[in-house]
Design a protein around this motif. Structure first.
Motif, short mmCIF file in Angstrom:
data_model
loop_
_atom_site.label_atom_id
_atom_site.label_comp_id
_atom_site.label_asym_id
_atom_site.label_seq_id
_atom_site.Cartn_x
_atom_site.Cartn_y
_atom_site.Cartn_z
N SER A 3 0.84 -1.20 0.00
CA SER A 3 0.00 0.00 0.00
C SER A 3 0.88 1.25 0.00
O SER A 3 2.05 1.21 0.37
CB SER A 3 -0.91 0.00 1.23
N VAL A 4 0.30 2.35 -0.45
CA VAL A 4 1.02 3.62 -0.53
C VAL A 4 0.75 4.42 0.74
O VAL A 4 -0.40 4.58 1.15
CB VAL A 4 0.55 4.42 -1.76
N ARG A 101 0.53 5.77 -6.37
CA ARG A 101 -0.86 5.24 -6.42
C ARG A 101 -1.20 4.76 -7.83
O ARG A 101 -1.81 3.70 -8.01
CB ARG A 101 -1.85 6.31 -5.99
N ALA A 102 -0.81 5.55 -8.82
CA ALA A 102 -1.12 5.19 -10.22
C ALA A 102 -0.40 3.92 -10.65
O ALA A 102 -0.85 3.22 -11.54
CB ALA A 102 -0.76 6.35 -11.14
N VAL A 109 -5.56 1.82 -6.51
CA VAL A 109 -4.96 3.14 -6.27
C VAL A 109 -4.29 3.23 -4.90
O VAL A 109 -4.43 4.22 -4.19
CB VAL A 109 -5.96 4.31 -6.49
N GLY A 110 -3.55 2.17 -4.56
CA GLY A 110 -2.74 2.19 -3.34
C GLY A 110 -3.50 2.00 -2.04
O GLY A 110 -2.94 2.21 -0.97
N ARG A 570 -9.39 7.04 -12.19
CA ARG A 570 -9.31 5.72 -11.54
C ARG A 570 -9.90 5.76 -10.13
O ARG A 570 -10.55 4.81 -9.68
CB ARG A 570 -7.85 5.25 -11.50
N THR A 571 -9.67 6.86 -9.44
CA THR A 571 -10.20 7.00 -8.08
C THR A 571 -11.71 7.14 -8.11
O THR A 571 -12.42 6.50 -7.31
CB THR A 571 -9.55 8.23 -7.39
N LEU A 572 -12.22 7.95 -9.04
CA LEU A 572 -13.68 8.10 -9.19
C LEU A 572 -14.32 6.76 -9.53
O LEU A 572 -15.35 6.37 -8.96
CB LEU A 572 -13.98 9.09 -10.32
#
Length: 587
Positions: A3-4, A101-102, A109-110, A570-572
């Motif tokens: 994880s980020v 994250r990307a 996304v991490g 990607r987050t959306l």
């Protein structure tokens, strides 16, 4: 991929180290970091620490600042007011964290998975056999499905349970009525849809109920039929099974329209616990948790009283030997704790049943089935209201059928899509209309705290403006359009670039996604995920207005802004999926 670590966590670590150095007894103290409109972050924890250490808060804050390492993550830190810390992070740190994250190949996304996940059994979407689903069934299904997505995404083992109403007096009544009026079941099963078959059953149920309430002799025959059902009489059981099977076909069609996965093994109705009822009563009576009172087996509570001031008991077994809902719910708890090995039992149930569940949970605690290691939680939800603020009804005063409501939402959304559609075929408009319409219904529900009532207003739900899923879906579709128009120019992070204020605000919010997921999952609060996503779309709109993407000043800036677009998309996309809502690529 690991994880980020978010920027919030990075800054928190730096502050905690500085606090510990300035005030050794403050080791492990929380700096109370939060986003701020004065800087990127503000830390408020020093005030309480100074009070505890009898120190001057501003002096302590100044000491902490002197110990903070700046340059790579923290750009600037200053003391404000009586001892607050205002912190600004570097542009490089924002871009590098987003790049990490990307780079997540899992599409997460991490976002980390829980290190020690537990097992949650979630009881939601509980329709009744032989009855059409109405607007009252909407919230349990939509809220429950989103909580399932959130918990599974964080790594929790989730067991779904749909505790359908498939047992009891109403089936004796319905079976007896059909035996006496066989001509009223006037359809050939191969020729009707699940919806039509259900409408027939619903009509028969209402006719049987009317006769049951007005004819004492029929009531007696119907009750005798319940005994036959419980005793396993083959003819009665076969009729009952037919009702259950037909109802399930209908349930699956409604849940498919809601874009929800409901699996047959997860449907364990009231009948699924029949074999446990007698033992549940025996265990409660032998342990002294329940006592006989006027022939009934009851559990009493000192702190739960009725309107007359007298204690209200939980009736587990009636004086005639029949079992109430409490016996079934307590048996379900035993099954979920001892067979399914659950750590958490979660019930997505109407707030009006709160007293019942409070008594059931307390009974299970007294029996030792719930304890410090196994908890039960009712995620109580409020009522769906009409535009007039009253419980949602048709003009004739009837409860609104859920299918009618969903069809109308899809029709409205399809009209909006058609109006905005650019080179979409009729088939694509229909598909997008369903995704937008169902998304609109779900989002209106999920963006409201579960325990509050909310108004069902389709005009507002399918609006492109304001806090609606359509606004979020259009934000996503707009980003995908920009990425397509970029052609051969690929998104790429450029940490060396200075960021515009709108880029910084968007980047910091994207970086907070993991924390938003964790909070929404831990608190069973999809509305917090909805709020995060609405703010994300709003910040993206601001960025889009202020920062040219394809016409940015340099090739590096074009790539960096495309990169910011992509990680936002990607987050959306992932966040909307956690609400059970689709994000079409084109609208």
């Amino acid at each position: 991929m690991a994880s980020v670590t978010s920027l919030t966590a990075h800054v928190n670590q730096r502050l905690a180290s500085a606090l510990s150095a300035a005030l050794p007894e403050a080791a492990d103290s929380d700096p109370l970091l939060r986003r701020s409109d004065r800087a990127d972050f503000q830390a408020n924890g020093i005030l309480a620490l100074a009070k505890k250490a009898k120190a001057n808060p501003r002096e302590l804050a100044t000491q902490v600042v002197s110990q903070v390492v700046t340059g790579d993550v923290i750009k600037d830190i200053e003391v404000s007011g009586p001892g607050f810390l205002n912190i600004t992070v570097t542009d490089r740190a924002i871009t590098e964290n987003l790049a990490a994250r990307a780079a997540d190949p899992d599409g997460r996304v991490g976002v980390p998975r829980a290190e020690t996940p537990g097992t949650t059994v979630i009881d939601y979407a509980q329709p009744n056999v032989a009855k059409e689903m109405h607007v009252g069934h909407l919230r349990s299904a939509v809220i429950g499905d989103s909580v399932v997505q959130l918990l599974e995404f964080t790594g929790e083992t989730v067991v779904r349970r749909h505790h359908i109403g498939d047992w009891g007096t109403q089936f004796g009544m319905l079976i007896q009525y059909l035996d006496e009026h066989p001509h009223e079941l006037d359809h050939k099963e191969s020729e009707v849809s699940g919806e039509e078959a259900m409408s027939n059953l619903d009509r028969l149920y209402k006719a049987a109920r009317k006769l049951f309430d007005s004819d004492e002799e029929f009531k007696t025959r119907a009750r005798r039929r319940v005994v036959d059902l419980q005793a396993g009489d083959p003819h009665t059981l076969a009729m009952w099974q037919k009702f259950v099977d037909e109802s399930k076909i209908y349930f699956f069609s409604v849940f498919e329209k809601l874009d929800m996965e409901i699996r047959d093994p997860d449907i364990v109705g009231e009948s699924g616990y029949n074999d446990m009822l007698a033992e549940t009563c025996r265990l409660l009576e032998e342990s002294g948790v329940a006592v006989r009172s006027e022939g009934a087996l009851c559990v009493f509570f000192d702190d739960i009283k009725g309107p007359d001031g007298n204690p209200v008991p939980l009736i587990v077994q009636k004086s005639d030997g029949g079992y109430g809902y409490a016996a079934t719910d307590l048996s379900a708890i035993r099954d979920r704790v001892f067979n399914l090995k659950a750590n958490t039992l979660l019930y997505v149930v109407d707030a009006r049943q709160s007293l019942h569940f409070r008594m059931v949970f307390e009974t299970a605690r007294r029996a030792g089935w719930l304890n410090d290691d196994v908890k039960a939680v009712q995620l109580a939800f409020g009522t769906v209201l009409g535009k007039d603020g009253k419980p949602f009804k048709t003009r004739e005063g009837e409860t609104v059928r859920l299918v009618d409501l969903l069809d109308e939402a899809i029709d409205r959304a399809s009209a909006v899509v058609r109006e905005k559609a650019q080179d979409l075929s009729e088939e694509e408009i229909a598909e997008r209309g369903a995704q937008v319409g169902i998304g609109a219904v779900k989002y209106a529900d999920l963006s409201t705290s579960a325990n509050r009532d909310y108004k069902f207003d389709l005009d507002q739900m399918v609006s492109l403006n304001g806090d609606t899923s359509v606004y979020l879906q259009y934000a996503y579709a707009r980003i995908r359009s920009i990425l397509r128009k970029a052609g051969d120019v690929r998104p790429a992070a450029h940490p060396e670039l200075e960021l515009h204020a709108a880029e910084r605000a968007l980047g910091l919010h994207v970086d907070a996604f993991a924390e938003a997921v964790a909070e929404a999952a831990t608190e069973y609060a999809p509305h917090k995920m909805a709020a995060y996503l609405y703010q994300l779309a709003s910040l993206y709109t601001s960025f889009y207005d202020k920062c040219p993407v394809l016409k940015a000043e340099t090739p590096e800036q074009v790539e960096n802004r495309l990169f910011l677009c992509e990680v936002t998309a990607r987050t959306l996309h992932q966040g909307m999926a956690l609400l059970g809502i689709r994000t079409p690529e084109r609208l």
